[in-house]
Design an enzyme around this catalytic site. Structure first.
Site, PDB file in Angstrom:
ATOM      1  N   GLY A   1      42.617  38.730  30.650  1.00  0.00           N
ATOM      2  CA  GLY A   1      43.862  38.954  31.391  1.00  0.00           C
ATOM      3  C   GLY A   1      43.557  39.329  32.826  1.00  0.00           C
ATOM      4  O   GLY A   1      42.429  39.129  33.295  1.00  0.00           O
ATOM      5  N   ASN A   2      44.525  39.850  33.525  1.00  0.00           N
ATOM      6  CA  ASN A   2      44.287  40.303  34.905  1.00  0.00           C
ATOM      7  C   ASN A   2      45.257  41.433  35.240  1.00  0.00           C
ATOM      8  O   ASN A   2      46.103  41.795  34.424  1.00  0.00           O
ATOM      9  CB  ASN A   2      44.414  39.132  35.887  1.00  0.00           C
ATOM     10  CG  ASN A   2      45.777  38.491  35.812  1.00  0.00           C
ATOM     11  OD1 ASN A   2      46.774  39.113  36.152  1.00  0.00           O
ATOM     12  ND2 ASN A   2      45.839  37.243  35.336  1.00  0.00           N
ATOM     13  N   HIS A   3      45.115  41.986  36.446  1.00  0.00           N
ATOM     14  CA  HIS A   3      45.867  43.197  36.808  1.00  0.00           C
ATOM     15  C   HIS A   3      47.279  42.938  37.330  1.00  0.00           C
ATOM     16  O   HIS A   3      47.922  43.856  37.811  1.00  0.00           O
ATOM     17  CB  HIS A   3      45.110  43.985  37.886  1.00  0.00           C
ATOM     18  CG  HIS A   3      43.849  44.598  37.383  1.00  0.00           C
ATOM     19  ND1 HIS A   3      43.841  45.493  36.355  1.00  0.00           N
ATOM     20  CD2 HIS A   3      42.557  44.432  37.757  1.00  0.00           C
ATOM     21  CE1 HIS A   3      42.600  45.869  36.117  1.00  0.00           C
ATOM     22  NE2 HIS A   3      41.798  45.230  36.949  1.00  0.00           N
TER      23      HIS A   3
ATOM     24  N   ALA B   1      50.278  35.244  37.781  1.00  0.00           N
ATOM     25  CA  ALA B   1      48.820  35.151  37.918  1.00  0.00           C
ATOM     26  C   ALA B   1      48.319  34.569  36.597  1.00  0.00           C
ATOM     27  O   ALA B   1      48.005  35.300  35.650  1.00  0.00           O
ATOM     28  CB  ALA B   1      48.237  36.525  38.167  1.00  0.00           C
TER      29      ALA B   1
END
Ligand code: CTP
Length: 403
Positions: free
Chosen positions: A212-214, A280
């Protein structure tokens, strides 16, 4: 919220009701929205709350009487009334509403109200029987006939212990009411169908792990709200995020992976007017998503990944002439060059460039600093702003495309 209260001069009148404590939170919210707030209290309101609370929160003197404490100077009610862009009386008691209707000028609040030329908003607060009394109902009707706005009371437990109608609207609802009043009615976006992707995507490795990402989804949600407030019908396709939005023009579709996000966009791609790709999206996903938790075995481990579909590029390749596509680019180097390349490759009409190198911009922050690049590679740079204000800038750029 949309930023339309920024720099608005709001004169808040507080009357003697237990709901006066809510006016404290209301002052804080208005100041947070960027409004300049001055507070006038009726003498009986000071039985509930001290003027010091309001003067501290509003950073302006809170006034109660016609004369200053020293007794040799006047609190000029006419000047105050003409200063205001908006007068908001919250809480407004039965007594004050009656004084408004009868021009019964026995305190500074009523004197200022009678001198005001700006829009007036009234948030009543009273017990249920007082609220329903024909005398009060007839006064409320007269207030409406004067052209003032009444912020509807809420139903619930009342200070008397009774349950019913009469509670002052919550501070958030009052701010929302004002925001809606000041939202310009854009005809350009009215009824336009907008699809927004936002937030991160999670690509499952096994039942407990993911790639995943922030991304928080804040920018996408702010955009959805800014567009909805201008009358657009918004479908917000949101990856895993704690954010909530409950605007009636926004339909939230929650997804987890890039694949799910893609299928949701596909459902709308032929009949949307504007597509905004703020998500994102993970570029890769594991070739195999394991059904059971992967056990720790060797010292090194490799997870084979394969490319996810590029949702924006796929939409861009089939885009119709009357459809608008807005992309985002988040870069750490060669920012403008990479952003222009994305604009061309994904057939965006504009691309919004965020820089991760700017303090306060990008993931997780409430602020953002953007540049907008159009098809002719014209670049407009914006100052660091709240994401809500950035959303308004982006919406204006979209409106320019619609013109
Ligand atoms: N995007 C998308 N689907 C993907 C990847 C990106 O819709 N699978 C969209 C993003 O929402 C954004 C734009 O494409 O609007 C650019 O995303 P970004 O991650 O910056 O670009 P990538 O094409 O993934 O390129 P790179 O990660 O190599 O910079």
């Amino acid at each position: 919220m949309s930023g339309f209260l920024k720099n608005k001069k709001i004169l808040l009148g507080v009357c003697g009701s237990i709901a006066a404590y809510k006016a404290v939170f209301l002052t804080r919210l208005l100041v947070k929205e960027g409004a300049e707030v001055k507070v006038i209290m009726t003498p009986s309101a000071t039985d509930f709350i001290q003027p010091l609370t309001f003067s501290t929160l509003s950073k302006n003197d809170c006034l109660v009487t016609y004369t200053k404490a020293e007794g040799n100077q006047w609190n000029n009610h006419v000047e105050l009334a003409l200063w205001a862009d908006v007068m908001l009386i919250a809480p407004a008691t039965v007594g004050t509403i009656s004084k408004i209707v009868n021009a019964h000028c026995d305190n500074l609040l009523i004197g200022t109200y009678l001198s005001a030329r700006c829009p007036v908003f009234i948030a009543p607060a009273m017990d249920e029987d007082m609220y329903h009394h024909p005398a009060n109902q007839s006064n409320l009707q007269k207030v409406l006939d004067f052209g003032h706005q009444i912020i509807p009371v809420e139903e619930g437990e009342l200070a008397s212990g009774l349950f019913g109608k009469g509670r002052m609207a919550e501070p958030e609802a009052i701010v929302d009411f004002l925001q809606k009043y000041f939202t310009p009615q854009s005809t350009l976006l009215n009824g336009k169908k907008v699809v927004i992707t936002a937030g991160p995507t999670y690509e499952h490795i096994d039942p407990v792990r993911f790639i995943g990402n922030h991304s928080s989804g804040k920018m996408g949600v702010a955009l959805a709200e800014a567009l909805a407030e201008r009358g657009a019908d918004v479908v917000l396709i949101l990856g895993p995020s704690n954010l909530k939005t409950n605007h009636s023009n926004i339909q939230v579709v929650s997804v987890v992976s890039a694949d799910e996000m893609y299928s949701e966009v596909q459902k709308h791609e032929y009949n949307l007017d504007i597509a905004i790709f703020a998500a994102a999206v993970a570029d890769y996903r594991p070739v195999h998503s394991e059904d059971h938790k992967i056990k720790k075995l060797d010292d090194n481990m490799t997870i084979q990944l394969k490319k996810n579909v590029d949702i924006a590029a796929s939409f861009g390749s089939n885009k119709k002439a009357n459809q608008i596509s807005v992309g985002f680019a988040l870069e750490t180097r060669n920012e403008e060059e990479y952003a222009k390349e994305k604009l061309r490759k994904k057939n965006f009409d504009i691309v919004v460039l965020n820089s991760l190198s700017e303090e306060g911009a990008g993931f997780k922050h409430d602020t953002n600093k953007i540049k907008i690049i159009d098809k002719n590679f014209q670049i407009t740079s914006y100052a660091m702003k709240s994401k809500k204000e950035v959303a308004v800038d982006i919406v204006q750029a979209i409106e320019n495309l619609l013109k």
